[in-house]
Each structure stands twice: as C-alpha cells, then as structure tokens.
Design a protein around this motif. Structure first.
Motif, PDB file in Angstrom:
ATOM      1  N   ALA A 154       0.817  -1.256   0.163  1.00 30.33           N
ATOM      2  CA  ALA A 154      -0.034   0.118  -0.191  1.00 30.33           C
ATOM      3  C   ALA A 154       0.671   1.232   0.147  1.00 30.33           C
ATOM      4  CB  ALA A 154      -0.825  -0.018   1.208  1.00 30.33           C
ATOM      5  N   ALA A 155       1.958   1.237   0.953  1.00 26.47           N
ATOM      6  CA  ALA A 155       2.881   2.364   0.833  1.00 26.47           C
ATOM      7  C   ALA A 155       3.670   2.593  -0.472  1.00 26.47           C
ATOM      8  CB  ALA A 155       3.858   2.064   1.997  1.00 26.47           C
ATOM      9  N   LEU A 156       3.987   1.336  -1.155  1.00 24.73           N
ATOM     10  CA  LEU A 156       4.629   1.519  -2.244  1.00 24.73           C
ATOM     11  C   LEU A 156       3.614   2.009  -3.397  1.00 24.73           C
ATOM     12  CD1 LEU A 156       7.050   0.947  -4.295  1.00 24.73           C
ATOM     13  CD2 LEU A 156       6.163  -1.428  -4.384  1.00 24.73           C
ATOM     14  N   ALA A 157       2.672   1.623  -3.325  1.00 24.80           N
ATOM     15  CA  ALA A 157       1.419   2.223  -4.431  1.00 24.80           C
ATOM     16  C   ALA A 157       1.345   3.639  -4.391  1.00 24.80           C
ATOM     17  CB  ALA A 157       0.066   1.449  -4.204  1.00 24.80           C
ATOM     18  N   ASP A 158       1.355   4.222  -3.273  1.00 24.44           N
ATOM     19  CA  ASP A 158       1.099   5.521  -3.060  1.00 24.44           C
ATOM     20  C   ASP A 158       2.484   6.330  -3.412  1.00 24.44           C
ATOM     21  OD1 ASP A 158      -1.145   5.511  -1.894  1.00 24.44           O
ATOM     22  OD2 ASP A 158      -0.371   5.447   0.010  1.00 24.44           O
ATOM     23  N   GLN A 168       4.896   0.461 -12.209  1.00 28.78           N
ATOM     24  CA  GLN A 168       5.233  -0.131 -10.911  1.00 28.78           C
ATOM     25  C   GLN A 168       3.941  -0.259 -10.024  1.00 28.78           C
ATOM     26  OE1 GLN A 168       7.148   1.889 -12.779  1.00 28.78           O
ATOM     27  NE2 GLN A 168       8.600   0.114 -13.451  1.00 28.78           N
ATOM     28  N   ARG A 169       3.057   0.731 -10.342  1.00 30.50           N
ATOM     29  CA  ARG A 169       2.088   1.102  -9.396  1.00 30.50           C
ATOM     30  C   ARG A 169       0.955  -0.186  -9.498  1.00 30.50           C
ATOM     31  NH1 ARG A 169      -3.020   3.368  -9.683  1.00 30.50           N
ATOM     32  NH2 ARG A 169      -4.339   3.900  -7.841  1.00 30.50           N
ATOM     33  N   ILE A 170       0.725  -0.384 -10.763  1.00 24.41           N
ATOM     34  CA  ILE A 170      -0.131  -1.682 -11.163  1.00 24.41           C
ATOM     35  C   ILE A 170       0.587  -2.901 -10.694  1.00 24.41           C
ATOM     36  CG2 ILE A 170      -0.781  -3.144 -13.312  1.00 24.41           C
ATOM     37  CD1 ILE A 170      -1.162  -0.279 -14.531  1.00 24.41           C
ATOM     38  N   ASP A 171       1.687  -3.018 -10.860  1.00 24.33           N
ATOM     39  CA  ASP A 171       2.549  -4.343 -10.146  1.00 24.33           C
ATOM     40  C   ASP A 171       2.150  -4.344  -8.714  1.00 24.33           C
ATOM     41  OD1 ASP A 171       3.474  -4.881 -12.571  1.00 24.33           O
ATOM     42  OD2 ASP A 171       5.678  -4.147 -11.947  1.00 24.33           O
ATOM     43  N   VAL A 187      -8.410   0.753 -11.938  1.00 21.69           N
ATOM     44  CA  VAL A 187      -6.971   1.167 -12.540  1.00 21.69           C
ATOM     45  C   VAL A 187      -6.716   0.934 -13.732  1.00 21.69           C
ATOM     46  CG1 VAL A 187      -4.571   0.184 -12.075  1.00 21.69           C
ATOM     47  CG2 VAL A 187      -6.225  -0.227 -10.331  1.00 21.69           C
ATOM     48  N   ALA A 188      -6.313   1.736 -14.583  1.00 21.96           N
ATOM     49  CA  ALA A 188      -6.079   2.018 -15.917  1.00 21.96           C
ATOM     50  C   ALA A 188      -4.645   1.476 -16.382  1.00 21.96           C
ATOM     51  CB  ALA A 188      -6.488   3.155 -16.454  1.00 21.96           C
ATOM     52  N   ALA A 189      -4.534   0.922 -17.224  1.00 21.17           N
ATOM     53  CA  ALA A 189      -2.924   0.368 -17.835  1.00 21.17           C
ATOM     54  C   ALA A 189      -2.562   1.421 -18.767  1.00 21.17           C
ATOM     55  CB  ALA A 189      -3.072  -1.038 -18.359  1.00 21.17           C
ATOM     56  N   VAL A 198      -2.790  -6.948 -18.968  1.00 22.35           N
ATOM     57  CA  VAL A 198      -3.210  -8.080 -18.164  1.00 22.35           C
ATOM     58  C   VAL A 198      -3.181  -8.065 -16.788  1.00 22.35           C
ATOM     59  CG1 VAL A 198      -2.480 -10.645 -17.974  1.00 22.35           C
ATOM     60  CG2 VAL A 198      -2.170  -9.635 -20.319  1.00 22.35           C
ATOM     61  N   ARG A 199      -2.272  -7.371 -16.150  1.00 19.71           N
ATOM     62  CA  ARG A 199      -2.513  -7.119 -14.704  1.00 19.71           C
ATOM     63  C   ARG A 199      -3.594  -6.408 -14.014  1.00 19.71           C
ATOM     64  NH1 ARG A 199       2.050  -9.505 -13.468  1.00 19.71           N
ATOM     65  NH2 ARG A 199       4.233  -8.693 -13.950  1.00 19.71           N
TER      66      ARG A 199
END
Length: 281
Positions: A154-158, A168-171, A187-189, A198-199
């Motif tokens: 969660a911290a990484l996504a922020d 990297q946020r999608i990952d 979430v948009a790719a 695909v993710r």
C-alpha cells in the motif's frame, strides 16, 4: 555492443534499462537475448558488472516464467559479481529478488538477504527502487507475513503515484489484490504495456471472482509465458468454480496442474489449493 565501450558504466546501465523495459512489455525473448549479450560482453571485457547485470536480466525473465529455482541460481551468480563491482547501484535490487526467489521455494536465509538489501540500497544511484520494494513484499508474502506485505505494498502504491511510476504502481496493486486487498478506484493500464494490461485484468477478475474471467486472464498470462501466474489464476478459478458448485472448477484445477509442470515453485500461501474448503483442489 562493442568490446571496449567508451563509457562502460553508461553502456551497462542503458542496456540493463532497455532489457527491463522489454520485460515490462512482454518481449521476453528479446530481453533475455540482451541479458546474454551483456553477460558475454562483460566476460570478454573483464568487466564483472556487465556479467552480473546480464545475469540479473536472465533471472528476472526466469522468475517471470515461474522458474524460481533457475532465477535463484542466476541471482546467486549475479550477486557474487555485483558485490565486487556495482556502478549503477543494482546490488540491493538483486538481493531482494534473490530473497523473493528463495522465499517462493521455501528456502532459508530470506530474512538475511532482505536485511542486506535494505542496508545496501543507495537512494541516489538506485534506479529501480519500486522493483526492489515489490520483491521485498513478495518475499514476505511467500513467508506468510501477509499483513506486513500488504502494508508495504500500500505504501509502495502511494509512492509510485508520487513518483509517476504507473507500471510499478499496477504491479504493487496486483500483488495487493493477490493478497486479498482490492483498490477502491479503477486502475487503468498504460497503453504501451501489454503486461500491465493483463495485470489490470487480473485485479478486476480477482475483484469479481468470476471463474470464466479468471481463466481468461490465466490464458493471457500463459500466452506471455508467465506460467506461475497463469497457474495461480487457474487455481483461483477452480476455487471460485467449486464455491459456485459448477463443473468449471474441476477443469480449472486440471489446467492449473498442467501449468505447474512448467514451474519449479509450488503453490504460494495465498492459493486455495490444499486449504480447507477447497474441494477437488
């Protein structure tokens, strides 16, 4: 790639970055070819960083395919070389990836590798911090430390939003969804990355838990040769099918077992297989 590049550090950095980009957009064979070229160039040039960084690329491709044992072997060799010469600050990321590979195999020394990765990171030189943090969270999740992994993701996504790192946020959000936490907004790719697309489908399928949708994403991962992720989605489809009481659960479980033949890592702690209530798995 010339044998005597005028700026070797710049050569290995740009080549490594190019190969990582190719992996991100699903062009695995090209990325591996570049990794081998970089490794061979490093050997001929007596430049350990070239060899270590080339092996790292090959390891990332192996890990993407679900061949964690092969990835660990390549990363062991890469780390040994990069410890001696690391012009671009890649050692901390390699250590985190090695910890992730070993954790997925139930191996030892994972915590030691994670601690060394944390201590080694140079924020000024490290160009792939988000990838390192993702590997750290994955290793923790594989150890069963799901709450800590979720918090870190969660911290990484922020952080990725702040740093304008959408892939990297999608990952990070995909791994969060795999661990049972779903994003509150769609979430948009990015258009340039088929893997990211695909993710995003992966997140949506896990949110809706529709067996047919889960199997569709599994097939998309299989087309990319991401065998272990394909097996994980088939496992989720089997679980969803059995819970609905339809006949698709057995077919999805059989498909999961077929895909696992391509991998050398087994089911992960958050899979349904082997858990109470996962009938037929």
């Amino acid at each position: 790639m010339p044998d005597l590049a005028p700026d070797r550090d710049r050569t290995v950095s740009l080549t490594h970055t190019e190969a990582c980009y190719l992996l991100e957009i699903g062009r695995m064979d090209e990325a591996v070819a570049i990794g081998r070229q970089l490794r061979d160039w490093g050997w001929r040039s007596r430049y350990p960083a070239g060899r270590g960084y080339g092996l790292h690329i090959e390891a990332l491709a192996a890990a993407a395919q679900g061949r964690a044992r092969r990835a660990a072997e390549l990363l062991d060799a890469a780390v040994a070389l990069t410890r001696g010469q690391d012009p671009c600050g890649m050692l901390s990321w390699q250590l985190a990836e090695l910890a992730a590979a070993k954790a997925s195999l139930g191996g030892h020394a994972v915590d030691r590798l994670l601690a060394e990765s944390e201590a080694t990171e140079d924020p000024v030189r490290h160009p792939r911090r988000a990838s390192r943090l993702l590997a750290v969270a994955y290793a923790m999740a594989c150890q069963g430390k799901l709450a800590e992994a979720r918090a870190r993701l969660a911290a990484l996504a922020d952080e990725c939003v702040a740093n304008d790192a959408p892939v990297q946020r999608i990952d990070a959000l995909t791994l969060l969804a795999r661990l049972g936490v779903f994003p509150e907004i769609p979430v948009a790719a990015p258009e340039h990355s088929p893997v990211a697309a695909v993710r995003v489908g992966h997140i949506q399928a896990l949110t809706r838990r529709n067996p047919a949708e889960l199997m569709s994403v599994s097939d998309q991962y299989a087309d990319l040769r991401h065998w272990h992720l394909a097996a994980e989605l088939a496992d989720a489809a089997a679980d969803a099918g059995f819970r609905r009481g339809d006949t698709g659960g057995q077919r999805a479980a059989a498909r999961r077992n077929e895909l696992m033949v391509e991998c050398d890592a087994g089911p992960l702690p958050w899979w349904s297989i082997g858990k109470p209530g996962a009938a037929g798995c």
